[in-house]
Design a protein around this motif. Structure first.
Motif, short mmCIF file in Angstrom:
data_model
loop_
_atom_site.label_atom_id
_atom_site.label_comp_id
_atom_site.label_asym_id
_atom_site.label_seq_id
_atom_site.Cartn_x
_atom_site.Cartn_y
_atom_site.Cartn_z
N CYS A 271 1.02 -1.21 -0.04
CA CYS A 271 -0.14 -0.09 -0.10
C CYS A 271 0.85 1.26 -0.11
O CYS A 271 1.77 1.30 0.98
CB CYS A 271 -0.97 -0.01 1.21
SG CYS A 271 -1.40 1.49 1.85
N GLY A 272 0.48 2.31 -1.09
CA GLY A 272 1.51 3.28 -1.19
C GLY A 272 1.69 4.19 0.10
O GLY A 272 2.67 4.46 0.60
N PRO A 273 0.47 4.77 0.60
CA PRO A 273 0.33 5.53 1.69
C PRO A 273 1.09 5.00 3.04
O PRO A 273 1.89 5.49 3.84
CB PRO A 273 -0.90 5.87 1.81
CG PRO A 273 -1.66 5.75 0.51
CD PRO A 273 -0.82 4.56 -0.03
N CYS A 274 0.76 3.48 2.92
CA CYS A 274 1.18 2.61 4.32
C CYS A 274 2.86 2.67 4.06
O CYS A 274 3.66 3.15 5.33
CB CYS A 274 0.89 1.33 4.33
SG CYS A 274 -1.00 1.37 3.90
N MET A 275 3.39 2.45 2.90
CA MET A 275 4.71 2.40 2.89
C MET A 275 5.43 3.69 3.27
O MET A 275 6.44 3.84 3.92
CB MET A 275 5.20 1.92 1.33
CG MET A 275 6.60 1.93 1.09
SD MET A 275 7.17 2.25 -0.66
CE MET A 275 6.82 4.00 -0.95
N LEU A 276 4.65 4.65 2.73
CA LEU A 276 5.35 5.94 2.92
C LEU A 276 5.32 6.53 4.36
O LEU A 276 5.77 7.44 4.91
CB LEU A 276 4.90 7.08 2.13
CG LEU A 276 5.27 7.08 0.61
CD1 LEU A 276 4.61 7.94 -0.41
CD2 LEU A 276 6.90 7.51 0.63
N GLU A 277 4.13 5.85 5.32
CA GLU A 277 3.73 6.28 6.29
C GLU A 277 4.80 6.57 7.49
O GLU A 277 5.06 7.58 8.07
CB GLU A 277 2.69 5.31 7.06
CG GLU A 277 2.27 5.75 8.32
CD GLU A 277 1.54 6.99 8.27
OE1 GLU A 277 0.88 7.31 7.30
OE2 GLU A 277 1.45 7.80 9.37
N SER A 278 5.92 5.71 7.37
CA SER A 278 7.10 5.73 8.06
C SER A 278 7.79 6.74 8.13
O SER A 278 8.13 7.73 8.73
CB SER A 278 8.08 4.48 8.26
OG SER A 278 8.22 4.37 6.91
N ILE A 279 8.10 7.19 6.79
CA ILE A 279 8.93 8.27 6.27
C ILE A 279 8.13 9.61 6.62
O ILE A 279 8.86 10.46 7.12
CB ILE A 279 9.29 8.18 4.70
CG1 ILE A 279 10.28 6.99 4.66
CG2 ILE A 279 9.96 9.56 4.23
CD1 ILE A 279 10.87 7.15 3.35
N LEU A 280 6.85 9.65 6.11
CA LEU A 280 6.06 10.84 6.46
C LEU A 280 6.11 11.25 8.06
O LEU A 280 6.30 12.55 8.53
CB LEU A 280 4.60 10.58 5.89
CG LEU A 280 4.68 10.57 4.48
CD1 LEU A 280 3.41 10.11 4.20
CD2 LEU A 280 5.14 11.77 3.65
#
Lengths: 653, 147
Positions: free
Chosen positions: A190-199
């Motif tokens: 999941c795109g937003p999930c993958m980026l969640e940690s970085i965001l």
């Protein structure tokens, strides 16, 4: 003047071909040659010690070393000179191994060629000037433009190393393109999930205080150069205080005005105060003044009054601000968009219903998108068949010459998602070339090709595909090349070439960063320095440099951070190489030819004095301006006209 | 202006301007391969072929060179992006000037040698030496003017 000449035998490599005694006899006859000494391997530890001790003892004014190629040991010998207390630029190497001993059949002629070259070096070295590296105070912090994967990764990498980062993002949200993708190739993450940690790290992590995040912001002016840029940033008003807002969305419900939501490619509407999509970060809505009725003269304050956090959170008085920041480096991570499909009329895009770009389809697939993830045709039914057109505008001299390298992979991702959402739906892939690089991409491809619902057809040119309206809202896709198939599909998805994001042209012009013929920011070198622009201190990450996937964009983000970390450091001064150009103000006529020939924009023009001036920080020392100056006003340090002419004269004497 | 009498056993003097990044490295590569080639070309290293000032070429002829060769990075490969294009532009104008002086075009050659092209370097140098040999000595220079 006392010139010392050292002749390296290089064991037998040189001495077997070139008789040192013959050379000695010819060279010691020249004026000012104080001595001629031979050694077996000057580059060896013993040889270097000998050279150092000998230089200390004999104290020559200039040194000539006839040995191997300067590409091998010029730096070695320069360091020895420095250790012996001499300026290292007072030496000239003569390449008598690679360019004489090893390539000349006749011994006598080899000796003559060596003598000729050494004569040139002696004539030249007389004129050598002691040159020093200059040092300049530099700011170790960075400006990053674009908060997509590349920019975010760069920001975090720098912040974790203790650097201050100004992260400027044009839109109200961070995360770039992938936050709009429900699932990502190659592993359906999941795109937003993958980026969640970085965001999360960027917004609230341990190093977040090192990152000044400015959303709804744009760089409007850049002055200065590597180590010392002064940037002006326009911070557009959000009208919502991100620190106080809890992101509950109460303000949105009552808002009376709405407009097309550009984050969903205009496929649905958003309120005048709204989030671009659910889950957008920073978790605070913004007011679109083009839509809000207050900006049309009405006294509406529904949003302000509905806020449970008080009256100050929504602030209609919020105003645009111009912020000024000092940074040492600028990282461009401005991303990309898609090739305009209306430029290929045969595809029906913008005319026929249910013909979507891949980005639009990503939003349709997304549970936070305009249809909450439901795939349906314009007449409200589930499509029985979907055609996916690969290579739209790609590998095509009439449109874009290149392959974007990601489209096939997301096309097979679509295949997978369509199959899971609509198991009965047929999927037709029309492709020009299949490109599925890397160690992971194959699985989605195999999944699609093993899927009995999927069929693959090849076409020759995009012009050989014609998409037209069929019966009952369907589309007819006619391939006039190869297999000459005609298929009927209820929905068509176009996978267009990646193109640079809007605004690249202005940003490039502001920073004087060149763009390639496709509009991407141009790298210093395609393989050695693909993350560096031609302007020192301006680095490139992600799809603003070339089409690439998320993995590569993240890596390039880290690469740019690497340049900053190694090039600039707290308390470390910037070293300026002495082999640069310098302009004699007296002789400069102000014609500005030098500005036009410099590939690095290292020459500026003082409009008041009407003189050109070289910025030594930006100069790479190629000397093109030196030979271009009609007034002879530019000196190329260590390669001056006098030095080169003396070398020619010495050789031909 | 060049001598009509082609001296038997004439060994021309040729000055070669080699850019640091490609052609100088190409010459070194030829060295590593240890392929012999005529020793008539005397190398002046410049950082970039764009540094080669037409006056260097004229100075070479004036001081006794029978030919000049400028070797650059291949188009698109210049270490300094476009210095080799400047070299080409200048060379084009220089050739017009040389023809007005009666200096044959073959006495001034510009070619491209990459760092990997040791063999090409040998070929280009050999060709250059051969073609200048055929032309015979150049007599514009100071030293030969009296002859």
């Amino acid at each position: 003047m006392k010139i010392g000449v050292y002749f390296c035998n290089c064991g037998t490599n040189i001495a077997d071909k070139i008789d040192p005694e013959k050379v000695k006899a010819a060279i010691t006859a020249l004026p000012d040659v104080a001595y001629f000494k031979t050694a077996d391997f000057i580059c060896s530890e013993d040889g270097k010690t000998f050279l150092e001790e000998d230089l200390k003892e004999t104290r020559p004014d200039r040194v000539v070393i006839a040995a191997c190629s300067p590409r091998d040991h010029e730096n070695t010998f320069m360091r020895v000179l420095a250790k012996a207390g001499m300026n290292p630029y007072l030496m000239q190497m003569v390449n008598i191994r690679e360019q004489v001993a090893w390539v000349t059949a006749d011994n006598e002629r080899a000796a003559q060629k060596a003598i000729t070259a050494i004569r040139g070096a002696i004539a030249r070295v007389r004129l050598h000037q002691p040159l020093e590296k200059k040092e300049l105070e530099a700011c170790p912090d960075a400006l990053i433009i674009g908060a997509g994967p590349a920019g975010l990764k760069a920001a975090l990498t720098l912040a974790e190393a203790g650097r201050k980062v100004v992260l400027v993002e044009k839109t109200p949200v961070i995360g770039g393109m992938p936050v709009r993708f429900e699932e990502l190739f190659p592993n359906m993450e999941c795109g937003p999930c993958m980026l969640e940690s970085i965001l999360g790290e960027v917004l609230h992590g341990d190093y977040a205080e090192n990152i000044e995040l400015l959303t709804l912001a744009e760089v409007v002016d850049v002055a200065g150069f590597y180590g010392n840029f002064i940037v002006k940033i326009r911070q557009n008003p959000r009208y919502v205080d991100t620190h106080q807002c809890i992101g509950c969305g109460e303000c949105i419900a009552g808002c009376p005005a709405s407009a097309k939501n550009e984050f969903n490619c205009g496929l649905n509407e958003r309120k005048a105060i709204d989030f671009p999509f659910m889950g957008a970060l920073p978790n605070a809505p913004s007011i679109d003044t083009a839509t809000c009725v207050r900006w049309k003269g009405e006294e509406c304050k529904v949003c302000k009054e509905s806020c449970p956090m008080g009256e100050d959170v929504v602030n209609f008085e919020d105003r645009e601000q111009i912020l000024e920041r000092n940074v040492g480096a600028v990282l461009l991570a401005t991303g990309s968009s898609l090739y305009d499909c209306t430029a290929i009329p045969g595809l029906g895009y913008g005319k026929l219903p249910d013909v979507y770009t891949s980005l639009e389809f990503e939003r349709i697939l997304s549970s936070s998108g305009p249809t909450n993830g439901e795939v349906a045709t314009a007449n409200g039914t589930a499509p029985r068949s979907i055609a996916i057109i690969h290579c739209v505008g790609s590998l095509d001299p009439d449109h874009r010459h290149y392959c974007s390298g990601v489209c096939c992979q997301y096309a097979f991702k679509f295949n997978h998602l369509i199959e899971s959402k609509l198991p009965q739906t047929k999927v037709y892939h029309f492709y020009k070339e299949l490109v599925i690089p890397g160690k992971e991409g194959f699985s989605l491809y195999h999944h699609a090709t093993e899927n009995h619902n999927a069929e693959l057809y090849r076409y020759e040119k995009i012009g050989s595909l014609k998409i037209s309206a069929g019966t009952k809202g369907s589309k007819t896709i006619k391939n006039s090349s190869f297999g000459k198939e005609t298929v009927t599909a209820d929905m068509v998805i176009l996978c267009p070439a990646m193109v640079p994001a809007a605004g690249s042209e202005q940003l490039g012009a502001m920073l004087e960063v060149s763009r390639d013929r496709f509009g991407f920011f141009e790298e210093l070198h395609g393989r050695l320095d693909a993350s560096q622009s031609k302007i020192k201190g301006v680095y490139l990450a992600g799809t603003c440099q070339a089409p690439m996937d998320i993995q590569k964009a993240m890596l390039q983000g880290m690469a740019t951070a690497g340049y900053v970390l190694s090039g600039l450091a707290e308390g470390k001064k910037l070293e300026i190489e002495p082999i640069t150009a310098a302009i004699d103000e007296e002789r400069c006529a102000g014609c500005r030819i030098c500005l036009s020939v410099c590939p690095y924009k290292a020459i500026g023009f003082d409009a008041e004095k009407k003189k050109s001036e070289v910025n030594a920080v930006l100069c790479h020392g190629c000397g093109t301006c030196v030979s271009g100056c009609p007034a002879g006003a530019i000196t190329g340090n260590h390669f001056t006209n006098e030095e080169i002419l003396a070398e020619i004269g010495g050789m031909l004497a | 202006m060049s001598g009509n009498k082609k001296t038997a056993g004439f060994e021309p003097k040729i000055v070669g301007f080699l850019c640091n990044w490609c052609s100088y490295a190409g010459a070194d590569k030829a060295g590593t391969a240890q392929t012999p080639y005529p020793p008539n070309v005397h190398v002046v290293k410049v950082m970039c072929s764009g540094r080669v000032d037409p006056q260097f070429v004229m100075e070479a002829y004036e001081n006794g060179a029978d030919g000049v060769i400028i070797l650059a990075c291949h188009p698109g490969d210049c270490h300094y992006k476009e210095g080799n294009y400047r070299a080409v532009q200048r060379n084009r104008i220089l050739k017009q000037l040389l023809s007005q002086f009666g200096i044959e075009e073959e006495r001034c050659r510009l070619d491209y040698v990459s760092a990997g092209e040791g063999e090409k370097f040998v070929r280009v140098i050999t060709e250059m030496v051969e073609s200048v040999k055929r032309l015979g000595p150049l007599s514009v220079n100071k030293k030969r003017a009296a002859v």
